[in-house]
Scaffold this active site. Structure first.
Site, mmCIF file in Angstrom:
data_model
loop_
_atom_site.group_PDB
_atom_site.id
_atom_site.type_symbol
_atom_site.label_atom_id
_atom_site.label_comp_id
_atom_site.label_asym_id
_atom_site.label_seq_id
_atom_site.Cartn_x
_atom_site.Cartn_y
_atom_site.Cartn_z
ATOM 1 N N TRP A 127 100.743 65.310 25.722
ATOM 2 C CA TRP A 127 101.329 66.421 24.965
ATOM 3 C C TRP A 127 102.333 67.257 25.763
ATOM 4 O O TRP A 127 103.101 68.002 25.197
ATOM 5 C CB TRP A 127 100.220 67.306 24.413
ATOM 6 C CG TRP A 127 99.815 66.913 23.028
ATOM 7 C CD1 TRP A 127 99.563 65.642 22.592
ATOM 8 C CD2 TRP A 127 99.624 67.786 21.909
ATOM 9 N NE1 TRP A 127 99.221 65.671 21.266
ATOM 10 C CE2 TRP A 127 99.244 66.971 20.824
ATOM 11 C CE3 TRP A 127 99.715 69.159 21.723
ATOM 12 C CZ2 TRP A 127 98.972 67.500 19.546
ATOM 13 C CZ3 TRP A 127 99.430 69.681 20.466
ATOM 14 C CH2 TRP A 127 99.073 68.860 19.397
ATOM 15 N N TYR A 179 102.203 58.812 28.076
ATOM 16 C CA TYR A 179 101.697 59.466 26.874
ATOM 17 C C TYR A 179 101.026 60.807 27.182
ATOM 18 O O TYR A 179 100.229 60.897 28.121
ATOM 19 C CB TYR A 179 100.689 58.553 26.146
ATOM 20 C CG TYR A 179 100.175 59.222 24.906
ATOM 21 C CD1 TYR A 179 100.937 59.202 23.747
ATOM 22 C CD2 TYR A 179 98.993 59.949 24.896
ATOM 23 C CE1 TYR A 179 100.514 59.868 22.608
ATOM 24 C CE2 TYR A 179 98.558 60.612 23.768
ATOM 25 C CZ TYR A 179 99.325 60.566 22.625
ATOM 26 O OH TYR A 179 98.909 61.245 21.496
HETATM 27 N N1 LIG Z 1 91.600 73.435 19.147
HETATM 28 C C1 LIG Z 1 92.209 72.251 19.184
HETATM 29 N N2 LIG Z 1 92.851 71.803 18.085
HETATM 30 C C2 LIG Z 1 93.435 70.572 18.105
HETATM 31 C C3 LIG Z 1 93.450 69.774 19.267
HETATM 32 C C4 LIG Z 1 92.773 70.282 20.419
HETATM 33 O O1 LIG Z 1 92.715 69.621 21.476
HETATM 34 N N3 LIG Z 1 92.174 71.515 20.337
HETATM 35 N N4 LIG Z 1 94.088 68.572 19.278
HETATM 36 C C5 LIG Z 1 95.100 68.311 18.259
HETATM 37 C C6 LIG Z 1 95.381 66.869 18.150
HETATM 38 S S1 LIG Z 1 96.190 66.089 19.428
HETATM 39 C C7 LIG Z 1 95.051 66.127 17.072
HETATM 40 S S2 LIG Z 1 95.523 64.485 16.988
HETATM 41 C C8 LIG Z 1 94.295 66.718 15.953
HETATM 42 C C9 LIG Z 1 93.189 65.784 15.493
HETATM 43 O O2 LIG Z 1 92.689 66.190 14.277
HETATM 44 P P1 LIG Z 1 91.357 65.508 13.736
HETATM 45 O O3 LIG Z 1 91.379 64.075 14.016
HETATM 46 O O4 LIG Z 1 91.181 65.918 12.323
HETATM 47 O O5 LIG Z 1 90.296 66.251 14.662
HETATM 48 P P2 LIG Z 1 88.804 65.939 15.108
HETATM 49 O O6 LIG Z 1 88.275 67.230 15.622
HETATM 50 O O7 LIG Z 1 88.754 64.753 16.000
HETATM 51 O O8 LIG Z 1 88.061 65.516 13.781
HETATM 52 C C10 LIG Z 1 87.813 66.444 12.724
HETATM 53 C C11 LIG Z 1 86.395 66.250 12.250
HETATM 54 O O9 LIG Z 1 86.240 64.966 11.661
HETATM 55 C C12 LIG Z 1 84.862 64.647 11.685
HETATM 56 N N5 LIG Z 1 84.714 63.199 11.748
HETATM 57 C C13 LIG Z 1 84.781 62.408 12.843
HETATM 58 N N6 LIG Z 1 84.580 61.122 12.497
HETATM 59 C C14 LIG Z 1 84.394 61.105 11.164
HETATM 60 C C15 LIG Z 1 84.141 60.071 10.205
HETATM 61 O O10 LIG Z 1 84.036 58.894 10.512
HETATM 62 N N7 LIG Z 1 84.040 60.449 8.907
HETATM 63 C C16 LIG Z 1 84.144 61.739 8.504
HETATM 64 N N8 LIG Z 1 84.070 61.999 7.198
HETATM 65 N N9 LIG Z 1 84.354 62.734 9.387
HETATM 66 C C17 LIG Z 1 84.482 62.417 10.686
HETATM 67 C C18 LIG Z 1 84.287 65.321 12.921
HETATM 68 O O11 LIG Z 1 83.080 65.990 12.591
HETATM 69 C C19 LIG Z 1 85.400 66.237 13.385
HETATM 70 O O12 LIG Z 1 84.957 67.553 13.679
HETATM 71 O O13 LIG Z 1 93.719 67.947 16.341
HETATM 72 C C20 LIG Z 1 94.682 68.844 16.903
HETATM 73 N N10 LIG Z 1 94.077 70.153 16.974
HETATM 74 N N1 LIG Z 2 87.191 60.262 22.816
HETATM 75 C C1 LIG Z 2 88.345 60.741 22.357
HETATM 76 N N2 LIG Z 2 89.445 60.706 23.134
HETATM 77 C C2 LIG Z 2 90.601 61.196 22.663
HETATM 78 C C3 LIG Z 2 90.682 61.754 21.364
HETATM 79 C C4 LIG Z 2 89.521 61.772 20.561
HETATM 80 O O1 LIG Z 2 89.534 62.218 19.410
HETATM 81 N N3 LIG Z 2 88.370 61.274 21.098
HETATM 82 N N4 LIG Z 2 91.884 62.258 20.923
HETATM 83 C C5 LIG Z 2 93.071 61.658 21.472
HETATM 84 C C6 LIG Z 2 94.271 62.393 21.077
HETATM 85 S S1 LIG Z 2 94.487 62.593 19.392
HETATM 86 C C7 LIG Z 2 95.207 62.817 21.957
HETATM 87 S S2 LIG Z 2 96.676 63.470 21.349
HETATM 88 C C8 LIG Z 2 95.018 62.666 23.409
HETATM 89 C C9 LIG Z 2 95.578 63.844 24.218
HETATM 90 O O2 LIG Z 2 95.749 63.442 25.524
HETATM 91 P P1 LIG Z 2 96.783 64.201 26.496
HETATM 92 O O3 LIG Z 2 97.957 64.697 25.745
HETATM 93 O O4 LIG Z 2 97.028 63.294 27.641
HETATM 94 O O5 LIG Z 2 95.888 65.442 26.947
HETATM 95 P P2 LIG Z 2 96.321 66.823 27.603
HETATM 96 O O6 LIG Z 2 95.091 67.384 28.245
HETATM 97 O O7 LIG Z 2 97.006 67.688 26.627
HETATM 98 O O8 LIG Z 2 97.295 66.358 28.777
HETATM 99 C C10 LIG Z 2 98.562 66.885 28.962
HETATM 100 C C11 LIG Z 2 98.800 67.013 30.467
HETATM 101 O O9 LIG Z 2 100.152 67.419 30.660
HETATM 102 C C12 LIG Z 2 100.183 68.443 31.649
HETATM 103 N N5 LIG Z 2 101.387 69.250 31.419
HETATM 104 C C13 LIG Z 2 101.579 70.255 30.555
HETATM 105 N N6 LIG Z 2 102.815 70.753 30.673
HETATM 106 C C14 LIG Z 2 103.428 70.025 31.638
HETATM 107 C C15 LIG Z 2 104.735 70.062 32.221
HETATM 108 O O10 LIG Z 2 105.589 70.853 31.858
HETATM 109 N N7 LIG Z 2 105.008 69.136 33.193
HETATM 110 C C16 LIG Z 2 104.087 68.225 33.607
HETATM 111 N N8 LIG Z 2 104.458 67.366 34.548
HETATM 112 N N9 LIG Z 2 102.840 68.203 33.101
HETATM 113 C C17 LIG Z 2 102.527 69.078 32.119
HETATM 114 C C18 LIG Z 2 98.901 69.219 31.453
HETATM 115 O O11 LIG Z 2 98.571 69.941 32.597
HETATM 116 C C19 LIG Z 2 97.933 68.070 31.123
HETATM 117 O O12 LIG Z 2 97.347 67.570 32.293
HETATM 118 O O13 LIG Z 2 93.632 62.490 23.703
HETATM 119 C C20 LIG Z 2 93.050 61.403 22.975
HETATM 120 N N10 LIG Z 2 91.713 61.148 23.453
HETATM 121 MO MO LIG Z 3 96.369 63.914 19.024
#
Ligand SMILES: Nc1nc2c(c(=O)[nH]1)N[C@H]1C(S)=C(S)[C@@H](COP(=O)(O)OP(=O)(O)OC[C@H]3O[C@@H](n4cnc5c(=O)[nH]c(N)nc54)[C@H](O)[C@@H]3O)O[C@H]1N2
Ligand SMILES: Nc1nc2c(c(=O)[nH]1)N[C@H]1C(S)=C(S)[C@@H](COP(=O)(O)OP(=O)(O)OC[C@H]3O[C@@H](n4cnc5c(=O)[nH]c(N)nc54)[C@H](O)[C@@H]3O)O[C@H]1N2
Ligand SMILES: [Mo]
Length: 764
Positions: free
Chosen positions: A109, A107
């Site tokens: 990105w 798993y």
């Molecule tokens: N810059 C940046 N953007 C991203 C990502 C990133 O790593 N960096 N990751 C991307 C990914 S993988 C995903 S899945 C999306 C996730 O998108 P979201 O899940 O929407 O992102 P979060 O920042 O976890 O949450 C948004 C806000 O929800 C609020 N929140 C948390 N818990 C609760 C709750 O119980 N109730 C309410 N009402 N609010 C709450 C928090 O204050 C938080 O700032 O974001 C994407 N966008």
């Molecule tokens: N506490 C908490 N934990 C969370 C979340 C949260 O809201 N709260 N959000 C969750 C969510 S929504 C998500 S999506 C996950 C994200 O979790 P991940 O997707 O596992 O996080 P990334 O840091 O994007 O990891 C991607 C890795 O892939 C590597 N990579 C990039 N390009 C390549 C390539 O071409 N080849 C190879 N071999 N490697 C590559 C990067 O260097 C990096 O180490 O985290 C989750 N974890």
């Molecule tokens: Mo995510």
């Protein structure tokens, strides 16, 4: 000397790489992007970082069974030796334990380029070699993925299939955003984008006179220019607030009775619950006020306003990334149903407007670029976030989405394109579980914490070192990614690594289908082109696309309204639920008899929350949201993320009252802790965080303390989060459910080592 220019793409946006003397010196944002992300500035330093993995490496002590500490020494080896070792390990584990002893879900990105998408390639390689244990659904919206089909027959709306912005701007007059509409999240979408449009659309909506309400523990989840009404709410309690709004609509007769009758099923049973006929608890505004800390009058007013004006209800994905995360998704749909806006222009329910770029952007329904996946002959999977449960309890049975499964027994973990030592919860528990398999193989470009917990580490190229095609089904551009520099060190493309392994294992052709990198780029592009053709849209041929660097899909002819047909004629266009209607009560769920996911939306107290007994000892609810300055843990060592650190550690934002009470000042190093673990962080005092709540973004590179009991040094909040499934239905992550305590750290602060590469013994 003028720099050479190469079109490229990251999840955080399209750009032109500027190259001099074989080095990337800058990233110029794509000319068509109105709001590029400054994360682009981190790319040059990351591509040429001292943390790049230069050569294949083997962990010392691997064969002797020495525990994986994350601080082990590695010995560099030749590619030939490394590939032979991986091939031998795969053969040995397959022969001795079978394909279900290999965890290959991988798993993560990976890259925005889809030909070189590491996770897809890993699964393709392992599936073709006999299969592996896959990981299903995702950390992003796992709970919604399984509850939505029960309620509305599809999970498409959580993945971006929502009423589009033009329809909202023209028709809605109020937008209630649970979890806010954070611009920080709009920087990113999986697969990248040509244009960042969240701010543009929010400004248009504002200019059109739409009133915004942001319901979130954190004020900054709504940008100031929206002038949104901020309703602070206790984390994980949104369902109670939604139920009380529905109760108000019901008892005041302010709801669309016709819609409830014709388009929904199971309303009566649910009304019995709201009115307390079974449990004696009326789910009214006073009840909800006690749970949510939102005043009763505020909830009542909000329900009344919503019923008297065209309203869009949107929920951030974060709401369902919590214990019982299925419930807010369901409750939001019921609330929107009561308001009667579902299937009408601009109103109803939606998810993720503030969660990722591209949600609600008008787009014709054309496939995004991707490489195909064969079936997994091992036919074994786990819900993605149950990895530690699996590693700790092989053979144990568990419930998931209506079926019983047993956890497989893993001997080999293969990971490329993800970072479990970033993404998983309760990292101390993961570290214990991670000792289970005999071998861990990781490909990454950098010495991430996961690479440092592997036995065989293979250096992967970055997107700038190869040719690719990128884009997302949420964006209107398809983008060419030109190789800009030679591979750094001895890095190889994941595609070439898997090809070489498949060759050793005797199935190279099945893996490549005879296509090299450019042939795959052309194939992937032509699939998009054919999909567009089927919608009557002519895209240029591959050569022209490649030379120009991008193509843009034309806008759709009309606004998109989710469930428009169903609304108009539910008999002719039923939903794909058992009843064909919106299931407010689900007989199928009733039959499953899950206490933690009852047959209608309900308030179920999470395992930890501010109203629980545990809050006596751990009085602060920790939210671990997405970082503004990086993508997950990617580029944490880069300059943009580093500039955001406080005292060299990840910032933790807390309310002034909570800080004062603990003698904590801005910039102090603090220890954030609970029974699961502890980390150090840099304090930021912020009146925009409600009392009793702390916010720490995810993604600081894991830096475990040197001795047992010593806090994690850098501020990785996943040492604190709770590793349980949302419910037996979805078994998704409950990352947002965690209570902690915070105190000033008065001892000398240990140095952060996360950005120092491991000790390397040279190749022999
Ligand atoms: N810059 C940046 N953007 C991203 C990502 C990133 O790593 N960096 N990751 C991307 C990914 S993988 C995903 S899945 C999306 C996730 O998108 P979201 O899940 O929407 O992102 P979060 O920042 O976890 O949450 C948004 C806000 O929800 C609020 N929140 C948390 N818990 C609760 C709750 O119980 N109730 C309410 N009402 N609010 C709450 C928090 O204050 C938080 O700032 O974001 C994407 N966008
Ligand atoms: N506490 C908490 N934990 C969370 C979340 C949260 O809201 N709260 N959000 C969750 C969510 S929504 C998500 S999506 C996950 C994200 O979790 P991940 O997707 O596992 O996080 P990334 O840091 O994007 O990891 C991607 C890795 O892939 C590597 N990579 C990039 N390009 C390549 C390539 O071409 N080849 C190879 N071999 N490697 C590559 C990067 O260097 C990096 O180490 O985290 C989750 N974890
Ligand atoms: Mo995510």
């Amino acid at each position: 000397m003028t720099a050479a220019r190469f079109p490229s793409l990251a999840h955080w946006g399209a750009f032109t790489a500027l190259v001099e003397n074989g080095r990337v010196i800058g990233c110029e944002p794509f000319a068509r992007d109105p709001a590029p992300s400054n994360m682009l500035d981190a790319i040059p330093a990351m591509v040429h970082s001292p943390l790049r993995i230069a050569r294949p490496a083997i962990r010392e002590g691997w064969r002797a069974g020495k525990p994986r500490t994350g601080n082990d020494r590695f010995r560099e080896v030749s590619w030939d030796e490394a590939l032979s070792l991986v091939a031998e390990e795969l053969t040995q584990v397959r022969g001795k334990f079978g394909n279900t002893a290999i965890l290959g879900g991988s798993y993560g990105w990976s890259s925005a380029g889809r030909v070189h998408h590491a996770r897809t390639l890993t699964r393709r390689f392992l599936f073709l070699g006999g299969g592996c244990v896959d990981q299903v659904a995702n950390y992003s919206f796992g709970a919604a993925t399984y509850i939505l089909p029960r309620v509305i027959g599809t999970f498409a709306p959580i993945n971006g299939d929502v009423t589009d912005w033009p329809s909202i701007v023209k028709n809605a007059r109020m937008m209630i955003a649970f979890g806010g509409l954070a611009l920080k999240n709009g920087q990113v979408t999986s697969g990248g984008a040509g244009a960042h449009s969240l701010e543009t659309w929010l400004r248009r909506a504002k200019a059109a006179g739409i009133d915004f309400v942001s319901i979130s523990p954190v004020k900054s989840d709504a940008p100031d220019f929206l002038g949104a009404q901020w309703i602070p709410i206790r984390p994980n309690t949104d369902t109670a607030l939604m139920l009380a709004m529905v109760h108000t609509l019901l008892t005041e007769g302010r709801y669309d009775a016709q819609f409830m009758l014709r388009h929904c099923t199971g309303f009566e049973t649910f009304c019995d619950y709201l009115l307390g006929r079974g449990d004696g608890v009326t789910k009214d505004v006073d009840w909800a006020a006690g749970i949510t800390a939102v005043p009763a009058e505020t909830i009542r007013e909000l329900a009344r306003r919503a019923s008297s004006t065209p309203t869009m209800i949107t929920c951030a994905w974060s709401l369902q990334r919590a214990h019982h995360g299925e419930q807010p998704c369901w409750a939001a749909i019921v609330l929107a149903a009561m308001l009667g806006g579902i299937g009408l222009p601009g109103t109803g329910f939606a998810f993720g407007h503030g969660s990722a770029n591209g949600i609600g952007v008008p787009r014709i329904d054309v496939a995004g670029p991707e490489v195909p996946l064969p079936i997994n002959p091992a036919r074994t999977m786990i819900p993605v976030a149950r990895i530690v449960d699996m590693l700790l309890a092989p053979g144990e049975s568990y419930e998931f989405n209506g079926r019983r499964y047993a956890y497989p027994d893993i001997e080999l973990i293969y990971w490329a394109g993800g970072n479990p030592f970033h993404h998983h919860q309760d990292l101390n528990r993961l570290r214990r579980a991670w000792q289970k398999p005999q071998t861990v193989v990781v490909h990454d470009g950098w010495w991430t914490p996961t690479a440092r917990h592997a036995d065989i580490v293979l250096p992967a190229t970055t997107a700038l070192e190869r040719n690719d095609v990128g884009g997302s089904s949420r964006d209107t551009f398809v983008l060419a990614m030109h190789r800009a520099i030679n591979p750094v060190g001895e890095a190889r493309n994941d595609f070439d690594i898997f090809r070489a392994l498949a060759q050793r294992l005797g199935y190279e052709h099945a893996f490549t289908l005879g296509r090299d990198e450019m042939a795959w780029c052309e194939w992937v592009y032509n699939k998009v082109r054919a999909s567009a053709q089927a919608k009557g849209v002519a895209l240029p041929g591959f050569q022209q696309f490649w030379a120009e660097g991008f193509v843009e899909l034309p806008p759709p002819e009309r606004d998109y309204v989710l469930f428009e047909d169903f609304r108009r004629d539910p008999e002719a266009h039923p939903l794909k639920t058992p009843s064909g209607r919106i299931e407010i009560t689900s007989q199928a769920l009733a039959a499953l008899d899950y206490t933690e996911c009852p047959p209608h939306p309900a308030w179920l107290a999470p395992a930890e929350w501010l109203g629980s007994a545990a809050a006596q000892r751990w009085p602060i609810h920790l939210l671990t949201n997405q970082p503004a300055t990086r993508l997950h843990a990617q580029m944490d060592p880069g300059p943009v993320s580093r500039a955001s650190k406080v005292a060299g550690r990840e910032p933790v934002r807390i309310n002034p009252a909570d800080a004062a009470h603990r003698g904590i000042c801005n910039g102090d190093i603090v220890r954030v802790f609970n029974a699961r673990g502890a980390c150090l962080a840099g304090a930021v005092i912020d009146a925009g965080v409600m009392p009793g709540v702390a916010v720490m973004a995810t993604g600081a590179w894991f830096d475990p303390g040197a001795a047992e009991g010593e806090p994690e040094r850098h501020g990785n909040p996943n040492v604190l989060t709770l590793d349980i499934g949302t419910s037996p239905l979805a078994q998704a992550t409950s990352a947002q459910t965690a209570l902690v305590e915070i105190e000033r750290w008065n001892a000398p602060a240990p140095p952060v080592r996360a950005f120092a590469p491991p000790e390397l013994a040279p190749a022999v």
